[in-house]
Design a protein around this motif. Sequence first.
Motif, PDB file in Angstrom:
ATOM      1  N   LYS A   1       1.090   5.219   7.576  1.00 24.56           N
ATOM      2  CA  LYS A   1      -0.158   5.692   7.423  1.00 24.56           C
ATOM      3  C   LYS A   1      -0.600   4.651   6.228  1.00 24.56           C
ATOM      4  O   LYS A   1      -0.328   4.696   5.302  1.00 24.56           O
ATOM      5  CB  LYS A   1      -1.188   7.108   7.421  1.00 24.56           C
ATOM      6  N   LYS A   2      -1.856   3.417   6.592  1.00 19.83           N
ATOM      7  CA  LYS A   2      -1.702   2.159   5.734  1.00 19.83           C
ATOM      8  C   LYS A   2      -3.737   2.416   5.048  1.00 19.83           C
ATOM      9  O   LYS A   2      -4.711   2.320   6.782  1.00 19.83           O
ATOM     10  CB  LYS A   2      -1.521   1.358   5.703  1.00 19.83           C
TER      11      LYS A   2
ATOM     12  N   CYS B   1       0.757  -0.819  -0.170  1.00 17.17           N
ATOM     13  CA  CYS B   1      -0.226  -0.047  -0.049  1.00 17.17           C
ATOM     14  C   CYS B   1       1.040   1.567   0.029  1.00 17.17           C
ATOM     15  O   CYS B   1       2.072   1.243   0.513  1.00 17.17           O
ATOM     16  CB  CYS B   1      -1.069   0.367   1.100  1.00 17.17           C
TER      17      CYS B   1
ATOM     18  N   PHE C   1      -7.787   5.153   6.786  1.00 14.12           N
ATOM     19  CA  PHE C   1      -6.341   4.924   6.936  1.00 14.12           C
ATOM     20  C   PHE C   1      -6.131   4.923   7.751  1.00 14.12           C
ATOM     21  O   PHE C   1      -6.731   5.333   8.994  1.00 14.12           O
ATOM     22  CB  PHE C   1      -5.707   7.021   6.756  1.00 14.12           C
TER      23      PHE C   1
ATOM     24  N   SER D   1      -0.312   4.466   0.539  1.00  9.68           N
ATOM     25  CA  SER D   1      -1.411   5.355   0.735  1.00  9.68           C
ATOM     26  C   SER D   1      -2.145   6.538   0.097  1.00  9.68           C
ATOM     27  O   SER D   1      -1.981   7.975   0.046  1.00  9.68           O
ATOM     28  CB  SER D   1      -0.155   5.837   2.633  1.00  9.68           C
TER      29      SER D   1
END
Lengths: 81, 951
Positions: B893-894, B869, B886, B871
């Motif tokens: 942050k994913k 990911c 998120f 983000s």
Amino acid sequence: MKNEVLPTETIQEFSKGLVSKNSGNQNFGDVMVVGGGVSGIQASLDLATAGFKVYLIEKGASIGGHMAQLDKTFPTNDCSM
Amino acid sequence: MTFTEVDQVEGEQGDFKIRLKTKPRYIIEEKCTGCSTCTEYCPVQYPDAFNQDISGNKAVHVYFSQAIPLVAYIDESCLYLKDKKCDICRGICKTGAIDFNQTVQKTDINVGAIILSYGIEPFDPGVKDEYGYGRLQNVVTSMDYERLLSSTGPYEGQVRRTSDREHPKKIAWIQCVGSRRVTEGDNSYCSGVCCTYTQKQVILTKDHYQDAECTIFHNDIRSFGKDFERYYQRAEAYDGVRFIRSYASIEKENPENNSVVIRYSTFDDGVKEEEFDMVVLSVGLNPPADSRMLADKFGIELNAHGFNKEIHSNPVKTSKPGVFVSGAFQGPTDIPESVFTASGAGSQCGELLDYRRGNLSRERIYPPETDVSQEEPRIGVFVCHCGANISSVVDVPSTVEYALTLPNVVYAKEQLFSCATNSAQEITELAKEKGLNRVVLGACSPRTLEPLFRDTLREAGLNQYYLDMANIREHCSWVHSKQKEDATKKAQDIIRMSVARAAWLEPLQEFDLPVNKTALVVGGGIGGMTCALSIAAQGHEVQLLEKEKDLGGIARRLDTTIEGMDVQKHLNDLITKVYQNPRIHVSHEATITDVSGYVGSFVTTVETEGQIKKIKHGASVLATGATEYEPEEYLYKENDAVYTHLELGEEIAKKEEKVVNAETLVMIQCVGSRDEKRNYCSRVCCSHAVKNAIKLKKINPDMNIYILFRDMRTYGLREDYYREAADMDVKFIRYEPEEKPQVEAVEEGGRSILRVTLPDPVLGYGLELDADVVSLAAAVIPSETTTKIAGQFKVTLSPDEFFKEAHVKLKPVEFAADGVFLCGTAHYPKHIQETINQAYGAAGRALTLLSHDTVVASGSVCVVNEYDCVSCGACITACTYGAIEFKETPKGKKAWVNPVLCKGDGVCNAKCPTDAIVLKHFTDEEIFGQIDAAVTDEEIRKQMDAAFEDA
């Protein structure tokens, strides 16, 4: 009917031994729905899902009513089956 | 129970004793598999009722291919039943299902409540010679035409004339056949559905045959439902489609070609005659023919038309306690109304019988699941004959042989009906015996039977996601019935692909979510209160939110309905009941500030009278209502003699002298509706105008009342009031949207008047009306909070910014977001009785959720691979259910998918630039595996070589 499928249990429930096992009770929690068109089917499904025993009575050979004869429905032209 | 009718009814609400009469089917239902072999051999041809008698069928047959139960029946045309001449079917039937000794059976049942859903009968135009039905070969009813259009119809979806089996090119529809006519044999009411179903038939005809010329002879076009106006425009926009506003009569048949001559008139051309290849009669809806007899049996009252006599405050009720009515037996209605009145009737049965709920339901117990994820795939393939549906085209035995040659397949078998109870048991047994860990079913579409077969796997102790259905019916035998060899090859291809996918399948877990038993109802109008009361009456706590100081909503401004129901009295009753109900908790001046959670456990934060409340609830009902458009036209707000219909109604209730003593009053319809800005019909205004006009005429019979309209849309039984107003000398004048009426204030002879001018298409010259009062049919618009609330509950809006239901026909009171329901004018403008019906419907649907302790969430949901990911948030924007957010992780942050909110539509997968988001059960490996199996390497090489050679 596109989205609703009669659960097997419901179908079995309809066709099962017709004599109520609760004949000792004064009041009955069972419901009879007369007419197996879209409205009767919906009422039966809702009641069965909400925990009631339902007898769905249809005078013809199949449930589905007039809606089963329609090709598509307005205004989305979805198949009426 | 089919073939069954109610013979006798005794007893009272809570304890009805019913005697049922079941006619013989001459088929033992438990033994019949619906394979239709008997039909093939039956020598008797007779008209097929399902196909409107246009094509033939046999004395023994299944009513239609998707009939439930899928069981044959024997008709009275049977030679054996007539004089014991033939019993071929009895010899043919492998399961011994045919039983000529069946007789009428009587059964006694006890029930607590009854719902009557008798539906309608299409009007029979044969009763009147003038319609030519039955007399002229190429005059059909709309119901006949419906079958002609259908792929399961008499000519398999080809529209053909009766006289020569040719495709008709010029087709005419005649509207209002049997409806809106006061002549003997016809109905005075409007059937409400014919305008729009005709438009549907026109659109489908143009889809079938681009060069078809479609002509519709109509009176008013009544596109009063949600999205109907756009649908009408769509039908009208086709080339070769003409909507002609004229009465039309069937004159004669052209003896040379059996075409039908119609006589009609237009303003421009006067009376004309025109020939059409086929004429469709748009027949209306009748109550069931034996409705009087039925009413006597159940002890309920009917109205003059033969429908249930409406109790205005609760249209689901009948005059007999414990007997409810749903669907078109209330009066002519469309499918969505039939569906939500059904849910409404269910809810009212629930109110009555709540103490008995659940006593009859049984818990299913499954064997423990075995972990086979580390084992090599051992696939079992079951190929279904589906009676003759598959096996008459696809060679099933050779397909089974073929399946055994595929990688990982350890067992294969054919079955007559895989879905039959004994076949499903066989799959369970064989899976255990042969040690299968994946099952492929070569059968039908997963749409209907996947749940059943998943259940079969669970019974065998396997994870239910180890199933794959190879659709060799809809995708193969049904569409290739004439290419048997190729169809068999294709079936094998489909099964090979399915087997390849099955090898990749992973076990997935579904999970039970607890259901909070409280309901939240947003909006304290008639809809919200009715719904809250019905839910509370079934034992649930209800939190009712109202944005104003007082309950009541827009109904506070209505005096009576057109039928004469006292709205204020009803409203006061409701408000009193709501306040007296210990389970209903009302928050006034309430604003929702936040909604979180999901089906079964929502948390809604509300600001109410200076306080902050956090409400936990399992279901949400949005009943936020609608409001009135404030006109910017026709001197509204500039001149105090210009009112809206709502205001006019209030003035009439007060007997305001200026209004009730007016010499001349002009009403202008469609103000702010049916225009570019609001491309919809506000549905209620025509009846509203007629109601006000009748009231004024009763107070002041000398008043000149003019109603300037585009189409009068007093649909259903309201048509009678339109007629009553016309009989009272209320003048109805039609205007075209291109030439709207003009209103100007003038002084004449010391009197200020409003001069209304418009061209009159009937008279052909301009009209000038000097009015003391002008009243405007201001549009019904969504209330201003609708958009914000939609965002908070993650539900969508339709183009006109009313709430958008999950399915316009079949799920009219729920949203696509689970656990959120809707009712009332927030859905679309509607009359009070319709709101009440829908409110009970929403309560009924909410109860199907609230009556359970848990709901099951699917295992086929998306999941994010945090490592991949980046983000970017593309998935978050793509998701319409707000399921992705998120989350802080050690890697930053994913994106994170809430599995409860995810619907498994996979839209996010397509948007993700790094393939970090995966839909379980539809992983790349599974799908690529399936695709790779479609065409073998060898085949690809062969084709490439061939291409080179050609070059």
